[in-house]
Design a protein around this motif. Structure first.
Motif, PDB file in Angstrom:
ATOM      1  N   GLY A  41     -22.512  19.233   5.211  1.00  0.00           N
ATOM      2  CA  GLY A  41     -22.614  18.051   6.057  1.00  0.00           C
ATOM      3  C   GLY A  41     -23.725  17.101   5.637  1.00  0.00           C
ATOM      4  O   GLY A  41     -23.872  16.029   6.214  1.00  0.00           O
ATOM      5  N   ALA A  42     -24.508  17.485   4.641  1.00  0.00           N
ATOM      6  CA  ALA A  42     -25.615  16.644   4.165  1.00  0.00           C
ATOM      7  C   ALA A  42     -26.402  16.016   5.301  1.00  0.00           C
ATOM      8  O   ALA A  42     -26.479  14.795   5.409  1.00  0.00           O
ATOM      9  N   TYR A  74     -29.315  14.474   7.600  1.00  0.00           N
ATOM     10  CA  TYR A  74     -30.518  13.715   7.285  1.00  0.00           C
ATOM     11  C   TYR A  74     -31.753  14.580   7.463  1.00  0.00           C
ATOM     12  O   TYR A  74     -31.817  15.418   8.352  1.00  0.00           O
ATOM     13  N   GLN A  85     -42.230  18.000   6.318  1.00  0.00           N
ATOM     14  CA  GLN A  85     -41.297  16.983   5.858  1.00  0.00           C
ATOM     15  C   GLN A  85     -40.989  17.121   4.366  1.00  0.00           C
ATOM     16  O   GLN A  85     -41.866  17.561   3.621  1.00  0.00           O
ATOM     17  N   PRO A  86     -39.791  16.734   3.945  1.00  0.00           N
ATOM     18  CA  PRO A  86     -38.668  16.283   4.769  1.00  0.00           C
ATOM     19  C   PRO A  86     -38.006  17.455   5.496  1.00  0.00           C
ATOM     20  O   PRO A  86     -37.794  18.498   4.906  1.00  0.00           O
ATOM     21  N   GLY A 120     -35.278  10.616   5.832  1.00  0.00           N
ATOM     22  CA  GLY A 120     -35.622  10.924   4.450  1.00  0.00           C
ATOM     23  C   GLY A 120     -34.371  11.258   3.673  1.00  0.00           C
ATOM     24  O   GLY A 120     -33.267  10.922   4.095  1.00  0.00           O
ATOM     25  N   PRO A 121     -34.541  11.946   2.536  1.00  0.00           N
ATOM     26  CA  PRO A 121     -33.387  12.311   1.721  1.00  0.00           C
ATOM     27  C   PRO A 121     -32.450  13.246   2.477  1.00  0.00           C
ATOM     28  O   PRO A 121     -32.891  13.973   3.365  1.00  0.00           O
ATOM     29  N   ARG A 122     -31.160  13.241   2.096  1.00  0.00           N
ATOM     30  CA  ARG A 122     -30.235  14.180   2.715  1.00  0.00           C
ATOM     31  C   ARG A 122     -30.611  15.598   2.310  1.00  0.00           C
ATOM     32  O   ARG A 122     -31.085  15.834   1.204  1.00  0.00           O
ATOM     33  N   SER A 123     -30.355  16.530   3.224  1.00  0.00           N
ATOM     34  CA  SER A 123     -30.598  17.929   2.896  1.00  0.00           C
ATOM     35  C   SER A 123     -29.376  18.503   2.173  1.00  0.00           C
ATOM     36  O   SER A 123     -28.245  18.185   2.527  1.00  0.00           O
ATOM     37  N   PRO A 124     -29.620  19.335   1.148  1.00  0.00           N
ATOM     38  CA  PRO A 124     -28.489  19.857   0.384  1.00  0.00           C
ATOM     39  C   PRO A 124     -27.755  20.976   1.111  1.00  0.00           C
ATOM     40  O   PRO A 124     -27.691  22.110   0.652  1.00  0.00           O
ATOM     41  N   ARG A 125     -27.264  20.707   2.294  1.00  0.00           N
ATOM     42  CA  ARG A 125     -26.511  21.714   3.047  1.00  0.00           C
ATOM     43  C   ARG A 125     -25.210  21.105   3.524  1.00  0.00           C
ATOM     44  O   ARG A 125     -25.026  19.890   3.450  1.00  0.00           O
TER      45      ARG A 125
END
Lengths: 301, 194
Positions: free
Chosen positions: B158-159, B161, B119-120, B151-156
């Motif tokens: 479509g962001a 989750y 995680q995340p 958790g935080p959005r992933s920096p990819r």
């Protein structure tokens, strides 16, 4: 004028004699103290502490068996939106970040320390920090010797409390994450099992911590001087408030922290303006893009 | 009710020390027994005297319960009473406890474990680990049971989750913190991870 780093006679010693190590650590701490009191009035202390908070988070996560690189931790904190959980790495950074922002000179600081600590140690703060006596390193090592055997898996919390005690004993207005990133695992284990000499370990960590902190301070001092020199050239509305964020945060996300409102202010900034401002700062060579990604970029001094 | 608790005599000065200690022990045990969720230290401290150590009281209770089929354990954010694991079969045989135990199949547990370790983590990340898509349904079931949260959005693009584990996850698996997860090295030695 750039900051004076620790002299070589302090950093090259590899002597294990407790008296020598204590002497070197005292000299290193006194030098760092002078740097942090900032006689030129130019040092970005908040930014320095924030970067050190990130370093401490990385080190403490490693102690817990999680090997998140700093960039992942930074992402977790910068890209989370209201209501998102941060995950273990993000929470660790937020704990250290909160701690390093507490003003120890105003009442209520104890409550804020409790708030920054992991739950398991929050209730220990009052008794641990309540009646300090002794030298800075003495207090910090007493705290580790008291807490680590009782809470062997709460290294981060114990190191936080040690750094708070240290800052108060030296007379700093805010905790500086020093031991958090520099107490080595072997020494922490030894203190937790009651083996070895805590004070020697802490003195040894202090030399390394002060050396790193002063180098970082010298680097940031130069970078920030450049940033300040270009400030008058920026015409974007709100650029002063944006610069204030750069001067206090490890990383700034244009889409989360500058727009729609500049964080901590009521000043609106459009997404486009935020990105343009960051691009401009990179162009001027005063801010770096930290991720190397085409999207979800993060910027920092 | 709130008023009554505010006048609770916590110091019990009229009692000799030994009886006072027994009374505090009784109170702590009762509070934990009566609660379905873990009781944080702060709540326990409110029913005993200023100078009483909650930790020592808990230790005494745990010692008292040594030969009982239930135990007092520290979980994520407090203390909890539960039956000892070795009586699980008996409890299951006697009563329908379907609602209480986690209804997870082996694969769901594997997904949950992956989230706990990494995680995340996004669904894409899970796909990389398992070599196939993890359905939104499965994620939804874990979320509905509050074992994971966003958790935080992933920096990819479509962001997407990310997912992180919750306090309830720790509680359900009897862990105090994520450090109770089996060591990754040990898992590899046992051939359960690569």
């Amino acid at each position: 004028m750039s900051l004076q780093l620790l002299p070589r006679w302090i950093t090259v010693q590899r002597d294990e004699d407790p008296e020598t190590v204590a002497f070197l650590s005292g000299a290193a701490l006194a030098t760092l103290d002078t740097v942090l009191r900032d006689p030129n009035g130019t040092l970005p202390c908040a930014l320095l502490r924030d970067r050190m908070a990130l370093d401490s988070a990385v080190a403490c996560l490693k102690l817990e068996g999680r090997n998140e690189p700093g960039s992942d931790i930074r992402d977790a904190v910068c890209l989370a939106r209201a209501g998102d959980r941060l995950g273990p790495a993000g929470e660790m950074f937020m704990g250290w970040r909160k701690l390093a922002r507490i003003n120890l000179g105003v009442s209520g600081w104890m409550g804020r320390v409790e708030n920054a600590l992991p739950t398991a140690l929050a209730h220990e703060a009052v008794s641990i920090l309540g009646s300090p006596s002794g030298t800075p390193v003495g207090q910090a090592s007493d705290i580790l010797a008291e807490l680590l055997p009782r809470f062997p898996r709460e290294e981060a919390g114990a190191l936080m409390l040690a750094d708070v005690a240290l800052a108060r004993a030296v007379g700093w207005d805010r905790p500086v994450p020093l031991l958090g990133a520099h107490m080595v695992r072997r020494d922490i284990r030894a203190i937790a099992t009651g083996a070895g000499e805590p004070r020697l370990f802490v003195h040894r960590a202090m030399v390394a911590a002060c050396d790193t902190a002063i180098r970082l301070a010298a680097d940031l001092d130069l970078r920030v001087a450049k940033l300040r020199s270009v400030a008058p050239k920026l015409r974007a509305k709100g650029s002063d408030a944006a610069l204030a964020l750069f001067l206090s945060h490890d990383a700034v996300s244009p889409s989360c922290m500058l727009s729609p409102m500049i964080q901590g202010t009521l000043m609106p900034m459009t997404d486009r303006a935020a990105r343009r401002l960051c691009d401009r700062l990179v162009e001027l060579g005063v801010v770096r893009e930290l991720t190397g990604r085409p999207r979800f970029r993060l910027y920092g001094v | 009710m709130a008023k009554e608790t505010s006048v609770l005599d916590t110091e019990l000065e009229y009692l000799p020390p030994e009886l006072r200690w027994r009374e505090w022990i009784g109170r702590i045990e009762a509070v934990i027994f009566a609660s379905a969720s873990p009781v944080p230290r702060g709540d326990l401290a409110r029913v005993v005297g200023q100078g009483a150590s909650v930790d020592l009281l808990i230790e005494d209770i745990q010692a008292d319960l040594d030969d009982r089929p239930y135990e007092l354990v520290a979980v994520a954010d407090g203390w909890l009473m539960r039956t000892r694991a070795r009586f699980a079969d008996a409890i299951r045989a006697a009563a329908d406890v379907g609602d209480q135990h986690l209804d997870l199949d082996e694969f769901e547990v594997a997904v949950l474990a992956s989230i706990a370790y990494h995680q995340p983590l996004t669904r894409d990340g899970l796909k990389d680990i398992f070599g196939k898509d993890i359905s939104r349904d499965l994620i939804g079931r874990l979320r509905a049971q509050e074992l994971i949260a966003t958790g935080p959005r992933s920096p990819r693009a479509g962001a997407p989750y990310t997912y992180v584990t919750t306090q309830k996850f720790l509680m359900a698996f009897g862990m105090e913190s994520l450090r109770d997860l089996p060591d990754r090295g040990e898992l590899e030695d046992a051939g359960m991870a690569s």
